[in-house]
Structure formats: structure tokens, C-alpha cells
Design a protein around this motif. Structure first.
Motif, PDB file in Angstrom:
ATOM      1  N   ILE A  74       0.845  -1.190   0.000  1.00 50.48           N
ATOM      2  CA  ILE A  74       0.000   0.000   0.000  1.00 50.48           C
ATOM      3  C   ILE A  74       0.884   1.244   0.000  1.00 50.48           C
ATOM      4  O   ILE A  74       1.982   1.235   0.530  1.00 50.48           O
ATOM      5  CB  ILE A  74      -0.975   0.015   1.199  1.00 50.48           C
ATOM      6  N   ARG A  75       0.381   2.286  -0.625  1.00 54.45           N
ATOM      7  CA  ARG A  75       1.126   3.536  -0.710  1.00 54.45           C
ATOM      8  C   ARG A  75       0.801   4.431   0.483  1.00 54.45           C
ATOM      9  O   ARG A  75      -0.069   4.136   1.291  1.00 54.45           O
ATOM     10  CB  ARG A  75       0.791   4.244  -2.033  1.00 54.45           C
ATOM     11  N   LEU A  76       1.505   5.533   0.600  1.00 51.99           N
ATOM     12  CA  LEU A  76       1.408   6.420   1.758  1.00 51.99           C
ATOM     13  C   LEU A  76      -0.026   6.851   2.091  1.00 51.99           C
ATOM     14  O   LEU A  76      -0.414   6.796   3.266  1.00 51.99           O
ATOM     15  CB  LEU A  76       2.318   7.640   1.576  1.00 51.99           C
ATOM     16  N   PRO A  77      -0.848   7.271   1.133  1.00 53.68           N
ATOM     17  CA  PRO A  77      -2.214   7.676   1.518  1.00 53.68           C
ATOM     18  C   PRO A  77      -3.005   6.543   2.185  1.00 53.68           C
ATOM     19  O   PRO A  77      -3.788   6.788   3.104  1.00 53.68           O
ATOM     20  CB  PRO A  77      -2.854   8.091   0.189  1.00 53.68           C
ATOM     21  N   GLY A 105      12.948   3.257  14.355  1.00 54.54           N
ATOM     22  CA  GLY A 105      12.722   1.819  14.411  1.00 54.54           C
ATOM     23  C   GLY A 105      11.397   1.437  15.052  1.00 54.54           C
ATOM     24  O   GLY A 105      11.206   0.298  15.460  1.00 54.54           O
ATOM     25  N   ASP A 106      10.468   2.393  15.109  1.00 56.41           N
ATOM     26  CA  ASP A 106       9.183   2.172  15.766  1.00 56.41           C
ATOM     27  C   ASP A 106       8.012   1.985  14.808  1.00 56.41           C
ATOM     28  O   ASP A 106       6.860   1.944  15.244  1.00 56.41           O
ATOM     29  CB  ASP A 106       8.881   3.344  16.699  1.00 56.41           C
ATOM     30  N   PHE A 107       8.275   1.890  13.523  1.00 54.85           N
ATOM     31  CA  PHE A 107       7.228   1.688  12.519  1.00 54.85           C
ATOM     32  C   PHE A 107       7.833   0.888  11.379  1.00 54.85           C
ATOM     33  O   PHE A 107       9.021   1.052  11.088  1.00 54.85           O
ATOM     34  CB  PHE A 107       6.702   3.046  12.009  1.00 54.85           C
ATOM     35  N   PRO A 108       7.052   0.022  10.733  1.00 57.31           N
ATOM     36  CA  PRO A 108       7.602  -0.778   9.632  1.00 57.31           C
ATOM     37  C   PRO A 108       8.176   0.101   8.515  1.00 57.31           C
ATOM     38  O   PRO A 108       7.580   1.107   8.126  1.00 57.31           O
ATOM     39  CB  PRO A 108       6.393  -1.568   9.114  1.00 57.31           C
ATOM     40  N   ALA A 109       9.323  -0.293   8.018  1.00 58.30           N
ATOM     41  CA  ALA A 109       9.966   0.444   6.932  1.00 58.30           C
ATOM     42  C   ALA A 109       9.282   0.130   5.601  1.00 58.30           C
ATOM     43  O   ALA A 109       8.759  -0.973   5.408  1.00 58.30           O
ATOM     44  CB  ALA A 109      11.440   0.077   6.852  1.00 58.30           C
ATOM     45  N   PRO A 110       9.276   1.094   4.691  1.00 57.26           N
ATOM     46  CA  PRO A 110       8.682   0.838   3.382  1.00 57.26           C
ATOM     47  C   PRO A 110       9.585  -0.028   2.509  1.00 57.26           C
ATOM     48  O   PRO A 110      10.770  -0.187   2.782  1.00 57.26           O
ATOM     49  CB  PRO A 110       8.538   2.243   2.780  1.00 57.26           C
ATOM     50  N   VAL A 111       8.991  -0.567   1.451  1.00 56.64           N
ATOM     51  CA  VAL A 111       9.694  -1.338   0.442  1.00 56.64           C
ATOM     52  C   VAL A 111       9.922  -0.414  -0.748  1.00 56.64           C
ATOM     53  O   VAL A 111       8.978   0.246  -1.201  1.00 56.64           O
ATOM     54  CB  VAL A 111       8.826  -2.549  -0.005  1.00 56.64           C
ATOM     55  N   TRP A 143       4.318   0.165   1.592  1.00 54.81           N
ATOM     56  CA  TRP A 143       4.418  -0.594   2.832  1.00 54.81           C
ATOM     57  C   TRP A 143       3.668  -1.898   2.681  1.00 54.81           C
ATOM     58  O   TRP A 143       2.694  -1.991   1.933  1.00 54.81           O
ATOM     59  CB  TRP A 143       3.800   0.202   3.980  1.00 54.81           C
ATOM     60  N   VAL A 144       4.098  -2.908   3.418  1.00 55.11           N
ATOM     61  CA  VAL A 144       3.373  -4.177   3.454  1.00 55.11           C
ATOM     62  C   VAL A 144       2.153  -3.951   4.350  1.00 55.11           C
ATOM     63  O   VAL A 144       2.294  -3.604   5.525  1.00 55.11           O
ATOM     64  CB  VAL A 144       4.263  -5.323   3.988  1.00 55.11           C
ATOM     65  N   LYS A 145       0.983  -4.106   3.764  1.00 52.04           N
ATOM     66  CA  LYS A 145      -0.261  -3.792   4.468  1.00 52.04           C
ATOM     67  C   LYS A 145      -0.380  -4.554   5.780  1.00 52.04           C
ATOM     68  O   LYS A 145      -0.757  -3.975   6.807  1.00 52.04           O
ATOM     69  CB  LYS A 145      -1.461  -4.100   3.573  1.00 52.04           C
ATOM     70  N   GLU A 165       1.914  -5.601   7.766  1.00 51.54           N
ATOM     71  CA  GLU A 165       2.831  -5.060   8.773  1.00 51.54           C
ATOM     72  C   GLU A 165       2.266  -3.793   9.403  1.00 51.54           C
ATOM     73  O   GLU A 165       2.364  -3.591  10.617  1.00 51.54           O
ATOM     74  CB  GLU A 165       4.203  -4.768   8.156  1.00 51.54           C
ATOM     75  N   VAL A 166       1.667  -2.943   8.583  1.00 54.97           N
ATOM     76  CA  VAL A 166       1.069  -1.697   9.093  1.00 54.97           C
ATOM     77  C   VAL A 166      -0.118  -2.030   9.993  1.00 54.97           C
ATOM     78  O   VAL A 166      -0.270  -1.459  11.079  1.00 54.97           O
ATOM     79  CB  VAL A 166       0.651  -0.770   7.930  1.00 54.97           C
ATOM     80  N   GLU A 167      -0.951  -2.968   9.561  1.00 51.85           N
ATOM     81  CA  GLU A 167      -2.103  -3.356  10.368  1.00 51.85           C
ATOM     82  C   GLU A 167      -1.660  -3.998  11.688  1.00 51.85           C
ATOM     83  O   GLU A 167      -2.252  -3.732  12.733  1.00 51.85           O
ATOM     84  CB  GLU A 167      -2.999  -4.307   9.572  1.00 51.85           C
ATOM     85  N   ALA A 168      -0.611  -4.816  11.644  1.00 54.38           N
ATOM     86  CA  ALA A 168      -0.092  -5.442  12.871  1.00 54.38           C
ATOM     87  C   ALA A 168       0.442  -4.379  13.822  1.00 54.38           C
ATOM     88  O   ALA A 168       0.254  -4.476  15.047  1.00 54.38           O
ATOM     89  CB  ALA A 168       0.995  -6.459  12.525  1.00 54.38           C
ATOM     90  N   TRP A 169       1.106  -3.353  13.278  1.00 56.58           N
ATOM     91  CA  TRP A 169       1.610  -2.259  14.114  1.00 56.58           C
ATOM     92  C   TRP A 169       0.447  -1.556  14.819  1.00 56.58           C
ATOM     93  O   TRP A 169       0.501  -1.289  16.017  1.00 56.58           O
ATOM     94  CB  TRP A 169       2.405  -1.273  13.259  1.00 56.58           C
ATOM     95  N   ALA A 170      -0.615  -1.262  14.068  1.00 61.05           N
ATOM     96  CA  ALA A 170      -1.780  -0.586  14.644  1.00 61.05           C
ATOM     97  C   ALA A 170      -2.434  -1.474  15.707  1.00 61.05           C
ATOM     98  O   ALA A 170      -2.806  -0.989  16.781  1.00 61.05           O
ATOM     99  CB  ALA A 170      -2.783  -0.229  13.550  1.00 61.05           C
ATOM    100  N   GLU A 171      -2.551  -2.756  15.436  1.00 59.45           N
ATOM    101  CA  GLU A 171      -3.134  -3.693  16.405  1.00 59.45           C
ATOM    102  C   GLU A 171      -2.303  -3.751  17.684  1.00 59.45           C
ATOM    103  O   GLU A 171      -2.842  -3.839  18.783  1.00 59.45           O
ATOM    104  CB  GLU A 171      -3.269  -5.090  15.797  1.00 59.45           C
ATOM    105  N   SER A 172      -0.979  -3.685  17.550  1.00 56.48           N
ATOM    106  CA  SER A 172      -0.123  -3.728  18.742  1.00 56.48           C
ATOM    107  C   SER A 172      -0.314  -2.478  19.600  1.00 56.48           C
ATOM    108  O   SER A 172      -0.229  -2.547  20.829  1.00 56.48           O
ATOM    109  CB  SER A 172       1.345  -3.917  18.356  1.00 56.48           C
ATOM    110  N   ARG A 173      -0.560  -1.318  18.958  1.00 57.63           N
ATOM    111  CA  ARG A 173      -0.834  -0.103  19.738  1.00 57.63           C
ATOM    112  C   ARG A 173      -2.135  -0.257  20.510  1.00 57.63           C
ATOM    113  O   ARG A 173      -2.256   0.157  21.655  1.00 57.63           O
ATOM    114  CB  ARG A 173      -0.934   1.134  18.821  1.00 57.63           C
TER     115      ARG A 173
END
Length: 71
Positions: free
Chosen positions: A12-15, A35-41, A50-52, A54-62
């Protein structure tokens, strides 16, 4: 027969990232640098995604952190 793309590897892109995690671009890149957010590809010289999952997992962890601290 062509293989179906793995939905867990969807890019997924930035927007779209900002629709999931409502941070400004500069705030997201500061989190990445720390180092607190997944890095983009890198997709090319001027394109990243970004790998969708990974972003969703980050949000779920918060969310999980909030629920743990509330308990």
C-alpha cells in the motif's frame, strides 16, 4: 496457471497507510527512523510502499498496549 498474489504481502502507498495510521508523512518517517514503525519497500528510485499486514499489525499492537495498560 498464474499464481494468485499473497494478500498478506499486499503493498500500500502512503495515503493508504495514513488511512490506517493517521500520522503525517514526517511523523511516519520519524517513527521509521527510530525503528518504531515498519519500513517501506522501495519500488523504484522515487516510489515506496508498505506491506499492508505489517502496518495493520503495528496498529493492532498499539491497541493491545492500550488495553493492557487499562487493565
Amino acid at each position: 496457471m498464474a499464481q494468485r498474489p499473497d494478500p498478506s504481502k499486499a503493498l500500500i502507498r502512503l495515503p493508504q497507510v495514513q488511512a490506517i495510521v493517521p500520522y503525517s508523512r514526517s511523523s511516519l518517517y520519524a517513527l521509521i527512523a527510530a525503528g518504531d514503525f515498519p519500513a517501506p519497500v522501495k519500488l523504484g528510485p522515487r516510489a515506496s510502499a508498505w506491506v499492508k499486514s505489517e502496518v495493520e499489525a503495528w496498529a493492532e499492537s498499539r491497541i493491545a498496549e492500550r488495553e493492557e495498560s487499562a487493565a
